[in-house]
Write a protein that holds these residues in place. Structure first.
Motif: not given
Length: 124
Positions: A3, A17, A19, A21, A27-29, A59-60, A101, A104, A109
């Motif tokens: 991290e 990246a 993370e 909530d 949880c999302n990025i 993915q994000v 959260i 990175y 990531y």
């Protein structure tokens, strides 16, 4: 994967990246673009192309730059905002970011150098 600690956007070289909530989506990025290969490629990203950016984009939740929106200068500023960063305040209660959260480097990531090599993806 280690991290990272965010100091300030003026010194941000790496894309991050983040993370987060949310109230209703879990949880999302999010990606905060920096002054690196990912950030430069993202600035020229054609959403029609099938390349490493497209693979990551799927993915994000969103990509943005710190300083692009007023009052959004560090990860903790995301709390209370919409997961759709461009909307500012949440339009729907489920979209509200409740917590950062972890943070990175994008290259750790999503190891895009490996994606590019494995898939033969290059940015034109």
């Amino acid at each position: 994967m280690e991290e990272v600690k965010f100091t300030n956007r003026e010194k941000q070289k790496d894309s991050l990246a983040i993370e987060v909530d949310t109230v209703g989506y879990g949880c999302n990025i999010l990606i905060a673009t920096g002054d690196d290969r990912f950030g430069h490629d993202w600035a020229d990203y054609d959403f029609e192309e099938d390349n490493y950016l497209h693979a990551i984009d799927l993915q994000v939740a969103n990509c943005f730059e710190f300083g692009e929106y007023e009052g959004l200068d560090k990860p903790s500023d995301l709390v209370g905002k919409s997961i759709s960063i461009h909307d500012g305040s949440p339009i729907y209660p489920k979209e509200e970011i409740t917590e950062v959260i972890a943070v990175y480097k994008v290259k750790d990531y999503f190891p895009y150098d490996e994606l590019i090599k494995e898939e033969g993806w290059a940015i034109k």
